[in-house]
Design an enzyme around this catalytic site. Sequence first.
Site, PDB file in Angstrom:
ATOM      1  N   ASP A 138      19.230  38.530   8.190  1.00  0.00           N
ATOM      2  CA  ASP A 138      18.555  39.213   7.069  1.00  0.00           C
ATOM      3  C   ASP A 138      18.243  38.277   5.912  1.00  0.00           C
ATOM      4  O   ASP A 138      18.261  38.687   4.744  1.00  0.00           O
ATOM      5  CB  ASP A 138      19.397  40.403   6.567  1.00  0.00           C
ATOM      6  CG  ASP A 138      19.812  41.310   7.707  1.00  0.00           C
ATOM      7  OD1 ASP A 138      18.955  41.590   8.545  1.00  0.00           O
ATOM      8  OD2 ASP A 138      20.991  41.711   7.756  1.00  0.00           O
ATOM      9  N   LYS A 144      13.606  35.924   7.308  1.00  0.00           N
ATOM     10  CA  LYS A 144      12.917  35.053   8.277  1.00  0.00           C
ATOM     11  C   LYS A 144      11.515  35.554   8.598  1.00  0.00           C
ATOM     12  O   LYS A 144      10.608  34.764   8.841  1.00  0.00           O
ATOM     13  CB  LYS A 144      13.724  34.956   9.585  1.00  0.00           C
ATOM     14  CG  LYS A 144      15.062  34.257   9.428  1.00  0.00           C
ATOM     15  CD  LYS A 144      15.814  34.197  10.743  1.00  0.00           C
ATOM     16  CE  LYS A 144      16.333  35.510  11.213  1.00  0.00           C
ATOM     17  NZ  LYS A 144      17.345  36.147  10.352  1.00  0.00           N
ATOM     18  N   HIS A 204      12.711  42.268  11.663  1.00  0.00           N
ATOM     19  CA  HIS A 204      11.969  41.318  10.832  1.00  0.00           C
ATOM     20  C   HIS A 204      10.833  42.040  10.116  1.00  0.00           C
ATOM     21  O   HIS A 204      10.043  42.742  10.735  1.00  0.00           O
ATOM     22  CB  HIS A 204      11.430  40.179  11.698  1.00  0.00           C
ATOM     23  CG  HIS A 204      12.535  39.343  12.280  1.00  0.00           C
ATOM     24  ND1 HIS A 204      12.338  38.348  13.197  1.00  0.00           N
ATOM     25  CD2 HIS A 204      13.869  39.368  12.063  1.00  0.00           C
ATOM     26  CE1 HIS A 204      13.494  37.787  13.505  1.00  0.00           C
ATOM     27  NE2 HIS A 204      14.439  38.403  12.836  1.00  0.00           N
ATOM     28  N   GLN A 209      18.852  36.940  13.971  1.00  0.00           N
ATOM     29  CA  GLN A 209      20.198  36.957  13.390  1.00  0.00           C
ATOM     30  C   GLN A 209      20.386  35.716  12.510  1.00  0.00           C
ATOM     31  O   GLN A 209      19.446  35.272  11.891  1.00  0.00           O
ATOM     32  CB  GLN A 209      21.290  37.048  14.467  1.00  0.00           C
ATOM     33  CG  GLN A 209      21.349  38.389  15.193  1.00  0.00           C
ATOM     34  CD  GLN A 209      20.241  38.585  16.197  1.00  0.00           C
ATOM     35  OE1 GLN A 209      20.026  37.737  17.046  1.00  0.00           O
ATOM     36  NE2 GLN A 209      19.532  39.693  16.092  1.00  0.00           N
TER      37      GLN A 209
HETATM   38  P1  IMP Z   1      25.204  43.005  17.864  1.00  0.00           P
HETATM   39  O1  IMP Z   1      24.315  41.832  17.800  1.00  0.00           O
HETATM   40  O2  IMP Z   1      24.466  44.326  17.834  1.00  0.00           O
HETATM   41  O3  IMP Z   1      26.164  42.926  19.012  1.00  0.00           O
HETATM   42  O4  IMP Z   1      26.115  43.029  16.536  1.00  0.00           O
HETATM   43  C1  IMP Z   1      27.098  42.035  16.268  1.00  0.00           C
HETATM   44  C2  IMP Z   1      27.193  41.747  14.785  1.00  0.00           C
HETATM   45  O5  IMP Z   1      26.014  41.060  14.384  1.00  0.00           O
HETATM   46  C3  IMP Z   1      27.284  42.986  13.889  1.00  0.00           C
HETATM   47  O6  IMP Z   1      28.054  42.659  12.753  1.00  0.00           O
HETATM   48  C4  IMP Z   1      25.833  43.219  13.482  1.00  0.00           C
HETATM   49  O7  IMP Z   1      25.731  43.930  12.254  1.00  0.00           O
HETATM   50  C5  IMP Z   1      25.365  41.783  13.332  1.00  0.00           C
HETATM   51  N1  IMP Z   1      23.907  41.636  13.558  1.00  0.00           N
HETATM   52  C6  IMP Z   1      23.252  41.624  14.728  1.00  0.00           C
HETATM   53  N2  IMP Z   1      21.933  41.435  14.541  1.00  0.00           N
HETATM   54  C7  IMP Z   1      21.761  41.297  13.223  1.00  0.00           C
HETATM   55  C8  IMP Z   1      20.611  41.029  12.411  1.00  0.00           C
HETATM   56  O8  IMP Z   1      19.479  40.863  12.874  1.00  0.00           O
HETATM   57  N3  IMP Z   1      20.834  40.961  11.075  1.00  0.00           N
HETATM   58  C9  IMP Z   1      22.071  41.090  10.522  1.00  0.00           C
HETATM   59  N4  IMP Z   1      23.172  41.324  11.246  1.00  0.00           N
HETATM   60  C10 IMP Z   1      23.020  41.422  12.584  1.00  0.00           C
END
Ligand code: IMP
Length: 441
Positions: A13, A16, A41, A223
């Site tokens: 966040d 990007k 995004h 991410q």
């Molecule tokens: P997952 O990727 O859904 O397995 O989540 C794992 C961790 O990464 C959690 O804390 C999510 O909130 C965080 N997360 C995953 N994708 C994003 C993103 O695009 N932005 C911010 N946090 C993310």
Amino acid sequence: MPVVIVVGAQWGDEGKGKVVDLLAERADVVARFGGGANAGHTTYINGVEHITHLLPSGLPRGLPCVLGDGMVIDLEQLLKEMAEFAAKGIDVSPKLIMISGEAHIILPSHKALDVARDKAKGANAIGTTGRGIGPAYEDKASRCGLRMEMMLSPLFFGRKVSELVSLHNAELEMLGCKKLDANEISDQYEKYANQLVDYIQNTSLYLCQRLEYGNTVLAEGAQGTLLDIDHGGYPFVTSSSTVAGAVSSGLGVGLNYLRTSRVVGVVKAFQTRVGGGPFPTEIHDEALVRKLRGVEGEPGAEFGRTTKRPRRVGWLDLPLLRTAARFNGFDEIILTKADALAKTDDSSLLEFVELCSAYNRGKKRLSSEAEFPIDWMSNLKDYTPYYEYLKGWRADEVCGKRHFDDLPETLRFYISRIKAITGVPVSMVSVGVGRDDIVTR
Ligand code: IMP
């Protein structure tokens, strides 16, 4: 610069989407190399908001876009995004969207497992996005996952979908969840296969040919570095490689093509995180949190694009940023949201900003990276941030500015501390959500 790599330097966040849109002006292709619909995004182009979870942010510019080998793709979400773009008059034909045959597929049962497993962790929950990311990457690693190329034989694909859902059902039952209908899902996925088959390509070959031809590929990270499966604060991470090094395997582009690449780290002027996990510079002053988070629904507000959760907010953490710079090899930093970390009223909020420039462990100041123990990223609670208190800046001193020399002294000093501690120059500063709200040197 044949490959320009854009990655998030924090917990995702960072903005990007806007940076990719900006740099896409000089690119020929935009490609995502990892993650899935956990990303969100956002770009604002001519006042129109575009949010993508899977499609690369270059699509609104009409550039060819690649969903690369390292991704895990939710077909239902992908078709929804394509339909939304088509409704805005944007070309979503296979001429512009190419999906790697090696990318993996997310099923509804991956999503159900994601939610059930994280819930079963109780107080240790990661707070995943519930988009099935972890279970899909687990199936990939345990060699029972489904790849896009399987859709080229729809009947075989349908059988594989049904087998995998049945396997997932056994675990869902154990976790006390309802089983899903394997036949219904496989029928649905055969239909998706028919809709998407023309988009599946050897994207590695496509990208390498474009690079040989002298084109520029913009590799869009998802991410952020601190969520990287290897280098992030494990286990509070996502399940993919989010760092610049993942571009080679995630796009199938050999290292020889990357020799002249440029790595851009996107850094938010303050720090945010969604989900669980350590956040040493987190701010707990409610009024300040509300100010930095903004108002839900307004452009740039700090609420998850994917899950709508309010983001935790904190001060910029330079030791973590220096580490991120090392993992990625940043050539430059683009700083975002300098306008959001700015004073907007007569209150004392943001009269001063804090900047974490070092960590203490007990009474010891850790000043060189070699002094940090190997487990520090996962044990951040044992470290106390050391803050510099700097005079803040007002929003009207930064909004509308376009040249670095026009920025207030206070913000320029803040930026100089970033360079001093990370060793990486800040090349641009974003001062608003719009495409033009950017300050260059
Ligand atoms: P997952 O990727 O859904 O397995 O989540 C794992 C961790 O990464 C959690 O804390 C999510 O909130 C965080 N997360 C995953 N994708 C994003 C993103 O695009 N932005 C911010 N946090 C993310």
